[in-house]
Design an enzyme around this catalytic site. Structure first.
Site, PDB file in Angstrom:
ATOM      1  N   GLY A  23       4.531  -1.971   5.628  1.00  0.00           N
ATOM      2  CA  GLY A  23       5.431  -0.816   5.673  1.00  0.00           C
ATOM      3  C   GLY A  23       6.438  -0.824   4.544  1.00  0.00           C
ATOM      4  O   GLY A  23       6.615   0.167   3.827  1.00  0.00           O
ATOM      5  N   ASN A  73       6.324  -2.513   1.717  1.00  0.00           N
ATOM      6  CA  ASN A  73       5.650  -2.379   0.421  1.00  0.00           C
ATOM      7  C   ASN A  73       5.315  -0.930   0.116  1.00  0.00           C
ATOM      8  O   ASN A  73       5.499  -0.447  -1.011  1.00  0.00           O
ATOM      9  CB  ASN A  73       4.363  -3.202   0.405  1.00  0.00           C
ATOM     10  N   ASP A 132      -1.307  -1.608  -0.754  1.00  0.00           N
ATOM     11  CA  ASP A 132      -0.044  -0.932  -0.456  1.00  0.00           C
ATOM     12  C   ASP A 132       0.383  -0.029  -1.605  1.00  0.00           C
ATOM     13  O   ASP A 132       0.941   1.054  -1.381  1.00  0.00           O
ATOM     14  CB  ASP A 132       1.044  -1.967  -0.160  1.00  0.00           C
TER      15      ASP A 132
END
Length: 327
Positions: free
Chosen positions: A56, A58, A272
């Site tokens: 999250g 990242n 990510d």
């Protein structure tokens, strides 16, 4: 120009809509080794580092560095690692009014082993991430607007992700789910969640597990699998293929996106970077094919440095790669 200054330049290119990330925040404990260990094997590493991470966090940083107005819903422990994560996100200009500190919980931790070829293994201890519960949904309902892009992963309780996705759909926001780590296929909450997702992002392993199929021998085969996954309910599916780029399929058909050249040091943050770049592009009203292209370029850039957040590209870095590829 230093990274903070470049980030401020990117922030001047504010997207028309916000990116709202609901997810995990971890500290990454990274060790470099010559090769990944086999079961029972002890290896001496070449270096070690503590870095801010979590899917999250990242993805929030990735979107913010690319110019998106980004808000992060997450939980950290009341410890030194939590303070470091808050400070690191604040430097990146991520909005943190919904980052809560949980007394009695440790900050989430990821133990990452990185081999010389850039491949890695990761074990995550959730810690405070388990406390990201349905109480966040009321906050989402009060703040979301049509056109916002809500990005989620599965390092927090899936019931929370489902509640947030449902709130986003009701508000007219777009829902992007990076379905990692993937629960066992047939999970009732996952089945319900996928029906309120606009864009599903999975890697090769996750795609095969969700489809119940063996790996195809061609890129076109991956496009077919992306199309098959639409039967679970998402409006579109993107499968990231590492060095082969990505494939995608929506209700109008499927396509491939070739990879960008990369010097691979560490693949930890590549997925990510892809998700954050895709979300930022959608928030800026780019088409999904263009968002996938930008995601692939960001993922390639992110493999060039050790660590996750430290390797995420700025807007200027991404545009340079895209311009070079178009030349």
């Amino acid at each position: 120009m230093n990274r903070v200054a470049m980030n401020r330049v990117a922030m001047n290119r504010v997207a028309m809509n916000r990116v709202v990330v609901v997810g995990s925040a971890n500290v990454d404990v990274i060790a470099r080794v010559g090769h990944l260990p086999t079961p029972g094997q002890t290896l001496l590493g070449t270096e070690a580092a503590f870095r801010p991470g979590g899917k999250g966090a990242n993805q929030a940083v990735a979107a913010c560095r690319l110019g998106a107005d980004t808000t992060f819903y997450a939980a950290i422990g009341a410890d030194v690692f939590g303070s470091q994560i808050r400070d690191a996100l604040g430097i990146e200009h991520v909005h943190l009014e919904h980052l809560v500190e949980i007394i009695g919980e440790t900050t989430g931790m990821a133990m990452i082993v990185v081999a010389a070829d850039g491949e890695n293994t990761i074990v995550v201890a959730p810690g405070a991430n388990r406390a990201v519960d349905l109480s966040i949904v009321d906050g989402l309902r009060q703040t979301l607007e049509p056109g916002d892009v809500v990005v989620m992963q599965l390092e927090i309780p899936i019931e929370t992700v489902l509640g947030a996705a449902s709130a986003a759909r009701a508000a007219g926001a777009r829902v992007v789910l990076n379905a990692a780590p993937l629960p066992k296929p047939g999970d009732v909450a996952l089945d319900t969640l996928l029906r309120v997702v606009d864009v599903l992002i999975v890697n090769e392993t996750e795609a095969l597990d969700l489809a119940g199929r063996n790996a195809p021998s061609t890129t076109d085969g991956w496009v077919t699998i992306a199309g098959d996954l639409l039967r679970h309910g998402p409006g579109a599916c993107v499968i990231t293929l590492g060095g082969q780029g990505a494939v995608a399929h929506d209700r109008n058909g499927g396509w491939t996106q070739s990879a960008f050249a990369a010097t691979v040091v560490d693949t930890t943050g590549a997925g990510d970077a892809f998700c954050g770049a895709l979300a930022a592009a959608l928030a800026n009203n780019n088409t999904l094919p263009d968002a996938v292209r930008r995601g692939c370029a960001a993922g390639a850039l992110a493999t060039g440095k050790l660590g996750a957040q430290s390797a995420l590209p700025t807007s200027d870095e991404l545009e340079a790669v895209l311009s070079g590829a178009a030349a």
